[in-house]
Enzyme design. Structure first.
Site, PDB file in Angstrom:
ATOM      1  N   CYS A   1       0.832  -1.200   0.000  1.00  0.00           N
ATOM      2  CA  CYS A   1       0.000   0.000   0.000  1.00  0.00           C
ATOM      3  C   CYS A   1       0.867   1.250   0.000  1.00  0.00           C
ATOM      4  CB  CYS A   1      -0.913  -0.013   1.227  1.00  0.00           C
ATOM      5  SG  CYS A   1      -1.901   1.484   1.425  1.00  0.00           S
TER       6      CYS A   1
ATOM      7  N   CYS B   1      -0.149   3.085   3.843  1.00  0.00           N
ATOM      8  CA  CYS B   1       0.245   2.485   5.132  1.00  0.00           C
ATOM      9  C   CYS B   1       1.540   1.683   5.049  1.00  0.00           C
ATOM     10  CB  CYS B   1      -0.881   1.608   5.668  1.00  0.00           C
ATOM     11  SG  CYS B   1      -1.115   0.047   4.759  1.00  0.00           S
TER      12      CYS B   1
ATOM     13  N   ASP C   1      32.838   6.454  52.330  1.00  0.00           N
ATOM     14  CA  ASP C   1      34.092   6.113  51.659  1.00  0.00           C
ATOM     15  C   ASP C   1      34.353   4.616  51.756  1.00  0.00           C
ATOM     16  OD1 ASP C   1      34.496   8.733  50.988  1.00  0.00           O
ATOM     17  OD2 ASP C   1      35.795   9.163  52.705  1.00  0.00           O
TER      18      ASP C   1
END
Length: 520
Positions: A93, A96, A336
């Site tokens: 198509c 689409c 830490d």
């Protein structure tokens, strides 16, 4: 979720659907339909452009649809038979690009062609169930190439130019109400997906996304040759039926211009199916028992720093249970690598991405037990639970707005006196100005930060006059090491300046992180 029998629910519905479609197309103008067929517009797009029943035609084959058009509009038999034959042979198509023909190339570049929407829905459902056997609902998303919108705009402009004077066009043709390819596809397959997956479509954390791409999906600007368009066509057409370009205005309704503007393709789109879920958040508190474990992965120049990380020890044991694609670790602040996290622990979240399994309360308990029984005994967790997305917001808030308690082993250059104990404990909500510490200047901006020391107290160590434990509660984000030794004057006041001597920190532990979330 109840298991659904993945079969094609088509045969019983086709007869009734055919009658509805046949009735709907009785007033469709035969000459307009013939014109659209001539320009390789598929029959489902023809129905869509004429606003016919929002997709009741989805279960019917193209051959049946053409026969209905032939009967209802009296289009010449040879024309429809020829078109029908062409479409069966994958004549894509021009509007689409095969989307409404349920024709596409899959991820292996294999051409897939389905006659019915339900057949296409079955392919989608099987792929979803293979990877996600447990879902409560779904949202269907569709992404299409802009070429579809552009070609549709050209067709609609052409229709307006050629048929605007026709009575049927004036009375019944409305560009504003034409259903888009995206919405038509959703309407065509959603009901079948609900049946096949055994759950309802709704606003859901689980998303099924169909992404269509086309190698020939060049933009309208390039297809106009050297005349570059001023703006991309998004609405379908301009109000006057023209496509505006920088150097000239092309009348979309001219027959000679239609073939020039309409980009026809020989192959359908490539379709990719992806599924995703909203993150699953599992939160708790962790204790770090080692002074050689970083909070997150710490690798410099391909060399790992520390024995392991809290992030990995927790995340790697939660991820397999949730069957996710990955995880992110979030914590209310950080310590830490050489600082232990003791006491009540630090709140954390593991964000599991694209989880395929939501663990039960029993599974959560097993996760906690497994992590706490690791031979390395580097990290422990407690109070594991599934949290909503609001947990992440609270975690971010806790990084900067909550209080944290510490215990530090401190050495000073003189003997400790009773007056020192009283002096230190007398401070309440002491404001401290901290310049970015020297040790982190290489990765943090040089800023002055004002922090608050809420309270402090000294605990003597038996048999020692120069060593003591400093217990303190501070605002989140305070650099504790620098508050003790002063960082060459970059933190003021400091324990060293308060006591009037040199102070060094030997060990530091976090003992409590006060937050509303995940408290005991």
């Amino acid at each position: 979720m109840a298991d659904a029998d993945i079969t094609t629910p088509v045969a019983d519905a086709v007869g009734e659907e055919s009658k509805l479609v046949e009735k709907a197309v009785q007033e469709v103008p035969a000459d307009a339909v013939k014109e659209l067929i001539h320009h390789q517009v598929c029959v489902r797009c023809i129905f869509r452009l004429f606003n016919i029943h929002e997709g009741i035609y989805a279960l019917i084959t193209p051959a049946t649809l053409y026969s209905i058009i032939e009967k209802a509009t009296e289009v010449e038999a040879e024309t429809t038979k020829s078109s029908q034959k062409s479409e069966v042979k994958s004549n894509i198509c021009s509007v689409c690009l095969g989307v409404m023909q349920f024709s596409y190339h899959d991820h292996k570049d294999v051409l897939v062609e389905k006659d019915h929407a339900a057949d296409f829905a079955m392919v989608v459902a099987e792929s979803v169930k293979e990877k996600y056997p447990e879902i409560a609902s779904f949202t269907l998303e569709v992404s299409l190439p802009t070429l579809i919108t552009e070609n549709e705009s050209v067709i609609l402009s052409y229709m307006k130019k050629k048929y605007a004077s026709e009575v049927w066009f004036q009375e019944k043709f409305s560009f504003e109400h034409i259903i888009s390819v995206k919405d038509a596809l959703k309407q065509s397959i959603t009901h079948s997906l609900e049946t096949l997956l055994g759950v309802k479509s709704s606003v859901s954390d689980f998303r099924i996304r169909l992404t269509y791409e086309h190698v020939d999906a060049t933009s309208a600007e390039n297809r106009m040759g050297k005349n570059q368009c001023n703006k991309r066509i998004k609405s379908g057409m301009h109000s006057n039926g023209f496509v505006k370009c920088s150097n000239e205005t092309v009348q979309s309704g001219d027959v000679s211009d239609l073939n020039f503007q309409l980009k026809k393709v020989g192959q359908p789109c490539h379709m990719t199916l992806t599924c995703s879920t909203a993150p699953v958040y599992i939160g708790g508190r962790y204790l770090k028992l080692s002074r050689n474990v970083s909070q997150t992965r710490w690798i410099i120049d391909d060399e790992r720093k520390g024995e392991a990380s809290v992030e990995e020890l927790i995340g790697e044991n939660i991820l397999p249970v949730c069957k996710g694609d990955g995880y992110k670790f979030h914590a209310a602040g950080r310590e830490d690598i050489d600082v232990r996290m003791l006491g009540s622990g630090r709140p954390f979240l593991i964000e599991i991405q694209n989880a395929r399994h939501l663990p039960s309360e029993a599974s959560i308990k097993e996760m906690e037990k497994k992590i706490n029984s690791l031979e390395s005994n580097l990290v422990r967790v407690k109070h594991l639970k599934i949290l909503g997305s609001q947990g992440w917001s609270l975690m971010r808030e806790g990084e900067t707005e909550k209080q944290k308690q510490y215990a530090a082993l401190v050495w000073i250059s003189r003997s400790l006196s009773d007056g020192d104990l009283e002096a230190v404990s007398s401070f309440k909500d002491l404001k401290v100005l901290q310049r970015t510490p020297i040790r982190v200047l290489h990765r943090r901006s040089p800023l002055d930060r004002e922090k608050i020391i809420h309270w402090m107290k000294i605990e003597k160590i038996a048999g020692s006059s120069q060593y003591f434990l400093l217990h303190l509660c501070t605002q989140a984000g305070t650099y504790i090491k620098e508050f003790i030794h002063g960082d060459l004057g970059r933190t003021h006041p400091s324990i060293g300046s308060i006591l009037g001597c040199r102070a060094e920190i030997l060990q530091l532990d976090v003992t409590d992180v006060k937050m509303d979330i995940l408290n005991e």
